[in-house]
Scaffold this motif. Structure first.
Motif, PDB file in Angstrom:
ATOM      1  N   ARG A   1      -4.382  36.016  60.572  1.00 53.05           N
ATOM      2  CA  ARG A   1      -3.633  34.989  59.838  1.00 53.05           C
ATOM      3  C   ARG A   1      -2.514  34.476  60.743  1.00 53.05           C
ATOM      4  NH1 ARG A   1       0.975  37.686  58.829  1.00 53.05           N
ATOM      5  NH2 ARG A   1       0.908  39.891  58.314  1.00 53.05           N
ATOM      6  N   PRO A   2      -1.849  33.381  60.365  1.00 49.58           N
ATOM      7  CA  PRO A   2      -0.678  32.957  61.143  1.00 49.58           C
ATOM      8  C   PRO A   2       0.327  34.109  61.210  1.00 49.58           C
ATOM      9  CG  PRO A   2      -1.327  31.239  59.604  1.00 49.58           C
ATOM     10  CD  PRO A   2      -2.146  32.458  59.268  1.00 49.58           C
ATOM     11  N   LEU A   3       0.821  34.376  62.403  1.00 44.39           N
ATOM     12  CA  LEU A   3       1.688  35.527  62.641  1.00 44.39           C
ATOM     13  C   LEU A   3       3.090  35.093  63.012  1.00 44.39           C
ATOM     14  CD1 LEU A   3      -0.825  37.477  64.920  1.00 44.39           C
ATOM     15  CD2 LEU A   3      -0.423  37.865  62.478  1.00 44.39           C
ATOM     16  N   GLU A   4       4.068  35.770  62.424  1.00 45.22           N
ATOM     17  CA  GLU A   4       5.460  35.570  62.822  1.00 45.22           C
ATOM     18  C   GLU A   4       5.798  36.644  63.845  1.00 45.22           C
ATOM     19  OE1 GLU A   4       8.201  35.203  59.569  1.00 45.22           O
ATOM     20  OE2 GLU A   4       6.710  34.135  58.365  1.00 45.22           O
ATOM     21  N   THR A   5       6.645  36.304  64.800  1.00 43.51           N
ATOM     22  CA  THR A   5       7.015  37.226  65.865  1.00 43.51           C
ATOM     23  C   THR A   5       7.633  38.498  65.302  1.00 43.51           C
ATOM     24  OG1 THR A   5       7.376  35.375  67.354  1.00 43.51           O
ATOM     25  CG2 THR A   5       8.399  37.450  67.972  1.00 43.51           C
ATOM     26  N   GLY A   6       7.221  39.625  65.862  1.00 41.07           N
ATOM     27  CA  GLY A   6       7.803  40.916  65.494  1.00 41.07           C
ATOM     28  C   GLY A   6       6.882  41.739  64.607  1.00 41.07           C
ATOM     29  N   GLN A   7       7.469  42.406  63.629  1.00 46.27           N
ATOM     30  CA  GLN A   7       6.736  43.326  62.765  1.00 46.27           C
ATOM     31  C   GLN A   7       5.583  42.648  62.029  1.00 46.27           C
ATOM     32  OE1 GLN A   7       7.114  46.725  62.639  1.00 46.27           O
ATOM     33  NE2 GLN A   7       5.230  46.617  61.442  1.00 46.27           N
TER      34      GLN A   7
ATOM     35  N   MET B   1      -8.110  38.979  51.976  1.00 47.76           N
ATOM     36  CA  MET B   1      -7.729  38.574  53.333  1.00 47.76           C
ATOM     37  C   MET B   1      -7.695  37.054  53.467  1.00 47.76           C
ATOM     38  SD  MET B   1      -9.295  41.493  55.813  1.00 47.76           S
ATOM     39  CE  MET B   1      -8.372  40.902  57.220  1.00 47.76           C
ATOM     40  N   GLU B   2      -8.662  36.378  52.872  1.00 47.94           N
ATOM     41  CA  GLU B   2      -8.652  34.916  52.909  1.00 47.94           C
ATOM     42  C   GLU B   2      -7.408  34.374  52.212  1.00 47.94           C
ATOM     43  OE1 GLU B   2     -12.560  34.154  51.248  1.00 47.94           O
ATOM     44  OE2 GLU B   2     -13.311  33.588  53.246  1.00 47.94           O
ATOM     45  N   GLU B   3      -7.047  34.976  51.084  1.00 49.69           N
ATOM     46  CA  GLU B   3      -5.839  34.541  50.372  1.00 49.69           C
ATOM     47  C   GLU B   3      -4.586  34.763  51.209  1.00 49.69           C
ATOM     48  OE1 GLU B   3      -5.953  36.615  46.624  1.00 49.69           O
ATOM     49  OE2 GLU B   3      -7.409  35.211  45.771  1.00 49.69           O
ATOM     50  N   ASP B   4      -4.605  35.775  52.069  1.00 55.03           N
ATOM     51  CA  ASP B   4      -3.464  36.062  52.944  1.00 55.03           C
ATOM     52  C   ASP B   4      -3.436  35.168  54.186  1.00 55.03           C
ATOM     53  OD1 ASP B   4      -2.461  38.002  51.247  1.00 55.03           O
ATOM     54  OD2 ASP B   4      -3.275  39.681  52.403  1.00 55.03           O
ATOM     55  N   GLY B   5      -4.468  34.346  54.387  1.00 57.75           N
ATOM     56  CA  GLY B   5      -4.473  33.415  55.504  1.00 57.75           C
ATOM     57  C   GLY B   5      -5.379  33.771  56.669  1.00 57.75           C
ATOM     58  N   TYR B   6      -6.111  34.883  56.565  1.00 58.26           N
ATOM     59  CA  TYR B   6      -7.076  35.224  57.607  1.00 58.26           C
ATOM     60  C   TYR B   6      -8.251  34.254  57.506  1.00 58.26           C
ATOM     61  CZ  TYR B   6      -4.547  39.568  58.278  1.00 58.26           C
ATOM     62  OH  TYR B   6      -3.570  40.483  58.543  1.00 58.26           O
ATOM     63  N   ARG B   7      -8.797  33.878  58.647  1.00 54.96           N
ATOM     64  CA  ARG B   7      -9.981  33.013  58.644  1.00 54.96           C
ATOM     65  C   ARG B   7     -11.198  33.906  58.768  1.00 54.96           C
ATOM     66  NH1 ARG B   7     -10.397  28.657  63.166  1.00 54.96           N
ATOM     67  NH2 ARG B   7     -11.740  30.175  64.124  1.00 54.96           N
ATOM     68  N   VAL B   8     -12.024  33.902  57.738  1.00 53.08           N
ATOM     69  CA  VAL B   8     -13.175  34.798  57.646  1.00 53.08           C
ATOM     70  C   VAL B   8     -14.452  33.975  57.677  1.00 53.08           C
ATOM     71  CG1 VAL B   8     -14.332  36.553  56.244  1.00 53.08           C
ATOM     72  CG2 VAL B   8     -11.822  36.426  56.260  1.00 53.08           C
ATOM     73  N   ARG B   9     -15.320  34.288  58.630  1.00 52.89           N
ATOM     74  CA  ARG B   9     -16.641  33.651  58.725  1.00 52.89           C
ATOM     75  C   ARG B   9     -17.682  34.766  58.718  1.00 52.89           C
ATOM     76  NH1 ARG B   9     -15.424  28.502  61.253  1.00 52.89           N
ATOM     77  NH2 ARG B   9     -13.906  27.756  59.747  1.00 52.89           N
ATOM     78  N   LEU B  10     -18.312  34.977  57.562  1.00 57.86           N
ATOM     79  CA  LEU B  10     -19.317  36.026  57.444  1.00 57.86           C
ATOM     80  C   LEU B  10     -20.685  35.492  57.846  1.00 57.86           C
ATOM     81  CD1 LEU B  10     -18.282  37.531  53.992  1.00 57.86           C
ATOM     82  CD2 LEU B  10     -17.673  38.366  56.277  1.00 57.86           C
ATOM     83  N   THR B  11     -21.518  36.390  58.377  1.00 55.92           N
ATOM     84  CA  THR B  11     -22.902  36.000  58.648  1.00 55.92           C
ATOM     85  C   THR B  11     -23.639  35.966  57.314  1.00 55.92           C
ATOM     86  OG1 THR B  11     -23.554  38.288  59.028  1.00 55.92           O
ATOM     87  CG2 THR B  11     -22.905  36.994  60.972  1.00 55.92           C
ATOM     88  N   GLU B  12     -24.773  35.322  57.300  1.00 52.87           N
ATOM     89  CA  GLU B  12     -25.545  35.166  56.077  1.00 52.87           C
ATOM     90  C   GLU B  12     -25.879  36.514  55.439  1.00 52.87           C
ATOM     91  OE1 GLU B  12     -29.764  33.195  55.099  1.00 52.87           O
ATOM     92  OE2 GLU B  12     -28.387  31.925  56.249  1.00 52.87           O
TER      93      GLU B  12
END
Length: 186
Positions: free
Chosen positions: A42-48, A171-182
């Motif tokens: 997901r988009p990350l902010e610097t640090g923790q 994870m998608e709701e948190d902003g991760y980009r998820v591309r699953l295979t079929e």
């Protein structure tokens, strides 16, 4: 399969650099030699936040009960966003192939070749891939990548009928980009 994953990561990386961005860290879990999908941080902010965001990539692998994972990241980008020292070749696309038994680090150093400015005036580069060093079994990994490797093989204990599906949605709701295979789409 390994060569296909390397080609995919290098192509995605080159495309991102061509658009003026460094692609975020990526995990590619495998179950029985079959690719589950590709998941970008997901988009990350610097640090923790960056440390946490990279480690959380392991959630998909753990939920899928992956027996192998491939993580890809850029040396300088991860060091900068996680506020860690730059260790190893930079600029460099790193890929680690890991199982419960261990891991092997593969590095793909490059130099940046400037591209003509885009219409918006944004500066972009193309990677000129350099000589590839020998794979490094058991090489030291930066802390968030090592933690993501470790947690990828720690089963998630979710009280839900579909732990994999709910993990993907969260994870998608948190902003991760998820591309699953079929084969793993739900």
């Amino acid at each position: 399969m390994w060569d296909a994953l390397v080609d995919t990561a290098k192509s995605a990386y080159a495309a991102g650099l061509g658009e003026g961005t460094v692609p975020r860290p990526l995990i590619m879990p495998l179950v029985g030699g079959e690719l589950v999908g590709m998941i970008w941080a997901r988009p990350l902010e610097t640090g923790q936040d960056a440390l946490t965001g990279i480690v959380e990539l392991s959630n998909i692998a753990a939920a899928a009960r992956a027996d192998e994972v491939v993580l890809a990241w850029e040396t300088h980008d991860v060091a900068t966003v996680c506020e860690l020292p730059v260790v190893g070749a930079a600029p460099c696309l790193n890929m680690v192939l890991a199982t419960r038994e261990g891991h092997v680090l593969h590095q793909f150093p490059y130099t940046e070749q400037p591209l003509p400015p885009a219409e918006e005036g944004r500066t972009s580069v193309a990677p000129a891939w350099g000589p590839v060093p020998d794979p490094q079994p058991g090489a030291e990994l930066v802390p968030p990548i090592q933690a993501a490797v470790d947690y990828s093989f720690t089963p998630l204990e979710l009280d839900h009928p579909n732990p994999f599906g709910v993990t993907v949605v969260m994870m998608e709701e948190d902003g991760y980009r998820v591309r699953l295979t079929e084969a793993f789409a739900f």
